[in-house]
Motif scaffolding. Structure first.
Motif, PDB file in Angstrom:
ATOM      1  N   SER A 120      36.124  35.637  41.621  1.00  0.00           N
ATOM      2  CA  SER A 120      37.451  35.487  41.005  1.00  0.00           C
ATOM      3  C   SER A 120      37.375  35.558  39.483  1.00  0.00           C
ATOM      4  O   SER A 120      38.259  36.127  38.836  1.00  0.00           O
ATOM      5  CB  SER A 120      38.075  34.155  41.433  1.00  0.00           C
ATOM      6  OG  SER A 120      38.211  34.082  42.837  1.00  0.00           O
ATOM      7  N   GLY A 122      39.098  38.437  37.491  1.00  0.00           N
ATOM      8  CA  GLY A 122      40.117  37.942  36.564  1.00  0.00           C
ATOM      9  C   GLY A 122      39.891  38.424  35.146  1.00  0.00           C
ATOM     10  O   GLY A 122      40.848  38.755  34.434  1.00  0.00           O
ATOM     11  N   GLY A 137      42.442  40.714  33.359  1.00  0.00           N
ATOM     12  CA  GLY A 137      43.030  40.177  32.132  1.00  0.00           C
ATOM     13  C   GLY A 137      42.889  41.138  30.964  1.00  0.00           C
ATOM     14  O   GLY A 137      43.828  41.309  30.174  1.00  0.00           O
ATOM     15  N   ARG A 169      51.613  32.889  35.185  1.00  0.00           N
ATOM     16  CA  ARG A 169      51.206  31.688  34.459  1.00  0.00           C
ATOM     17  C   ARG A 169      52.134  30.525  34.779  1.00  0.00           C
ATOM     18  O   ARG A 169      51.768  29.362  34.590  1.00  0.00           O
ATOM     19  CB  ARG A 169      51.214  31.949  32.948  1.00  0.00           C
ATOM     20  CG  ARG A 169      50.090  32.845  32.468  1.00  0.00           C
ATOM     21  CD  ARG A 169      50.221  33.141  30.997  1.00  0.00           C
ATOM     22  NE  ARG A 169      49.936  31.945  30.205  1.00  0.00           N
ATOM     23  CZ  ARG A 169      50.322  31.779  28.949  1.00  0.00           C
ATOM     24  NH1 ARG A 169      51.054  32.710  28.350  1.00  0.00           N
ATOM     25  NH2 ARG A 169      50.001  30.690  28.288  1.00  0.00           N
ATOM     26  N   THR A 212      40.596  34.435  46.949  1.00  0.00           N
ATOM     27  CA  THR A 212      40.119  35.288  45.853  1.00  0.00           C
ATOM     28  C   THR A 212      41.288  35.975  45.165  1.00  0.00           C
ATOM     29  O   THR A 212      41.350  36.044  43.927  1.00  0.00           O
ATOM     30  CB  THR A 212      39.127  36.339  46.374  1.00  0.00           C
ATOM     31  OG1 THR A 212      38.021  35.690  46.999  1.00  0.00           O
ATOM     32  CG2 THR A 212      38.609  37.213  45.238  1.00  0.00           C
ATOM     33  N   THR A 260      42.333  35.269  41.365  1.00  0.00           N
ATOM     34  CA  THR A 260      42.212  36.412  40.460  1.00  0.00           C
ATOM     35  C   THR A 260      43.525  36.677  39.733  1.00  0.00           C
ATOM     36  O   THR A 260      43.532  36.949  38.525  1.00  0.00           O
ATOM     37  CB  THR A 260      41.780  37.667  41.244  1.00  0.00           C
ATOM     38  OG1 THR A 260      40.498  37.440  41.826  1.00  0.00           O
ATOM     39  CG2 THR A 260      41.704  38.878  40.329  1.00  0.00           C
ATOM     40  N   ILE A 261      44.630  36.615  40.451  1.00  0.00           N
ATOM     41  CA  ILE A 261      45.937  36.874  39.840  1.00  0.00           C
ATOM     42  C   ILE A 261      46.223  35.871  38.721  1.00  0.00           C
ATOM     43  O   ILE A 261      46.589  36.243  37.605  1.00  0.00           O
ATOM     44  CB  ILE A 261      47.044  36.836  40.911  1.00  0.00           C
ATOM     45  CG1 ILE A 261      46.928  38.052  41.838  1.00  0.00           C
ATOM     46  CG2 ILE A 261      48.422  36.795  40.257  1.00  0.00           C
ATOM     47  CD1 ILE A 261      47.879  38.013  43.021  1.00  0.00           C
ATOM     48  N   SER A 263      44.075  33.820  37.208  1.00  0.00           N
ATOM     49  CA  SER A 263      43.052  33.903  36.169  1.00  0.00           C
ATOM     50  C   SER A 263      43.282  35.091  35.242  1.00  0.00           C
ATOM     51  O   SER A 263      43.135  34.977  34.017  1.00  0.00           O
ATOM     52  CB  SER A 263      41.666  34.013  36.809  1.00  0.00           C
ATOM     53  OG  SER A 263      40.670  34.230  35.841  1.00  0.00           O
ATOM     54  N   SER A 264      43.663  36.235  35.802  1.00  0.00           N
ATOM     55  CA  SER A 264      43.900  37.423  34.971  1.00  0.00           C
ATOM     56  C   SER A 264      45.094  37.225  34.043  1.00  0.00           C
ATOM     57  O   SER A 264      45.101  37.721  32.913  1.00  0.00           O
ATOM     58  CB  SER A 264      44.104  38.657  35.853  1.00  0.00           C
ATOM     59  OG  SER A 264      45.256  38.519  36.672  1.00  0.00           O
ATOM     60  N   ASN A 268      38.445  28.942  30.554  1.00  0.00           N
ATOM     61  CA  ASN A 268      39.245  29.472  31.659  1.00  0.00           C
ATOM     62  C   ASN A 268      38.398  29.644  32.917  1.00  0.00           C
ATOM     63  O   ASN A 268      38.864  29.401  34.028  1.00  0.00           O
ATOM     64  CB  ASN A 268      39.872  30.808  31.250  1.00  0.00           C
ATOM     65  CG  ASN A 268      40.848  31.329  32.279  1.00  0.00           C
ATOM     66  OD1 ASN A 268      41.826  30.667  32.620  1.00  0.00           O
ATOM     67  ND2 ASN A 268      40.592  32.536  32.796  1.00  0.00           N
ATOM     68  N   SER A 269      37.154  30.078  32.742  1.00  0.00           N
ATOM     69  CA  SER A 269      36.258  30.242  33.892  1.00  0.00           C
ATOM     70  C   SER A 269      35.973  28.902  34.557  1.00  0.00           C
ATOM     71  O   SER A 269      35.890  28.806  35.788  1.00  0.00           O
ATOM     72  CB  SER A 269      34.947  30.899  33.442  1.00  0.00           C
ATOM     73  OG  SER A 269      35.184  32.180  32.899  1.00  0.00           O
ATOM     74  N   VAL A 301      38.862  28.056  36.703  1.00  0.00           N
ATOM     75  CA  VAL A 301      38.846  28.830  37.948  1.00  0.00           C
ATOM     76  C   VAL A 301      37.909  28.174  38.960  1.00  0.00           C
ATOM     77  O   VAL A 301      38.247  28.036  40.145  1.00  0.00           O
ATOM     78  CB  VAL A 301      38.425  30.288  37.683  1.00  0.00           C
ATOM     79  CG1 VAL A 301      38.242  31.044  38.999  1.00  0.00           C
ATOM     80  CG2 VAL A 301      39.457  30.993  36.818  1.00  0.00           C
TER      81      VAL A 301
END
Length: 221
Positions: free
Chosen positions: A34, A38, A42, A68, A97, A101-102, A104-105, A157-158, A161
């Motif tokens: 992810s 992401g 992003g 967001r 996932t 991913t959505i 996070s990106s 950010n990671s 996640v």
């Protein structure tokens, strides 16, 4: 029963450890995939928002703002439980996932955008004066500088996640939290949950300290 037998029961923890380690491996796979997807998504969203045609910019802005604003748990439930009604069935791992991913990106896009905009305008002008096209401009001049700027917030950010992978348990994915919950039910003892919390700390604490190191190093520069 005292607090140690209830929450820190060593025999219970030893019995539950194989389940916890199995869940930890799934959590790491889910988080790593992810995070990578992401970051890629992003960066593409940030470039579309900054340099795309007007309608592409509008789509990118809408995507970033909407995802967001949507809680990850709600998005995860919609993807896993609602999409089958329109004929789209995903495994719990794929659904988790996709949701991670959505979201996070969307956050990574804003981080990358701020990093790109922080690169001095003179760098763009100098690159264009040398005759560099858009791809060489971004690849050789802008992105290397922007990535250095965004490393601390991207690392933060990671970490978020990885923590959010715990929400995947709501779609019956056997991640660390789900395995701990099952082990707790089998043992009728909350010690596996305490063990899972300790594992999360051991996994994430080095990354938290890494963010502090990055921030200090870049502040010195």
């Amino acid at each position: 029963m005292d607090i140690f037998n209830t929450f820190l029961n060593w025999p219970v923890f030893v019995d539950a450890l194989p389940m916890l380690l199995k869940g930890l491996w799934i959590t790491i796979k889910l988080g790593a995939l992810s995070i990578v997807l992401g970051l890629i998504g992003g960066l593409m969203l940030a470039l579309c928002r900054l340099y795309g045609p007007t309608y592409i910019r509008g789509i990118a802005i809408a995507f970033i703002d909407v995802f967001r604003a949507i809680p990850l748990l709600v998005l995860l439930i919609v993807i896993y439980y609602a999409l089958p009604f329109i004929g789209v069935r995903l495994t719990s791992f794929t659904a988790a996932t996709l949701a991670l991913t959505i979201v996070s990106s969307a956050y990574a896009a804003e981080i990358f955008r701020s990093g790109i905009e922080a690169v001095p305008k003179g760098q763009f002008e100098a690159a264009r004066a040398l005759g560099l096209n858009y791809f060489w401009l971004m690849g050789d001049v802008v992105l290397p500088q922007a990535i250095k700027i965004v490393i601390p917030p991207i690392t933060s950010n990671s970490i978020n996640v990885l923590k959010d992978t715990a929400l995947a348990s709501v779609v019956a994915m056997p991640d660390l939290l789900k395995q701990a919950t099952q082990a707790q039910a089998l043992a009728a003892n909350p010690t596996p949950l305490i063990g899972a919390a300790v594992i999360y700390i051991l996994l994430l604490l080095p990354l938290v300290r890494l963010v502090a190191v990055f921030e200090k190093r870049f502040a010195e520069r």
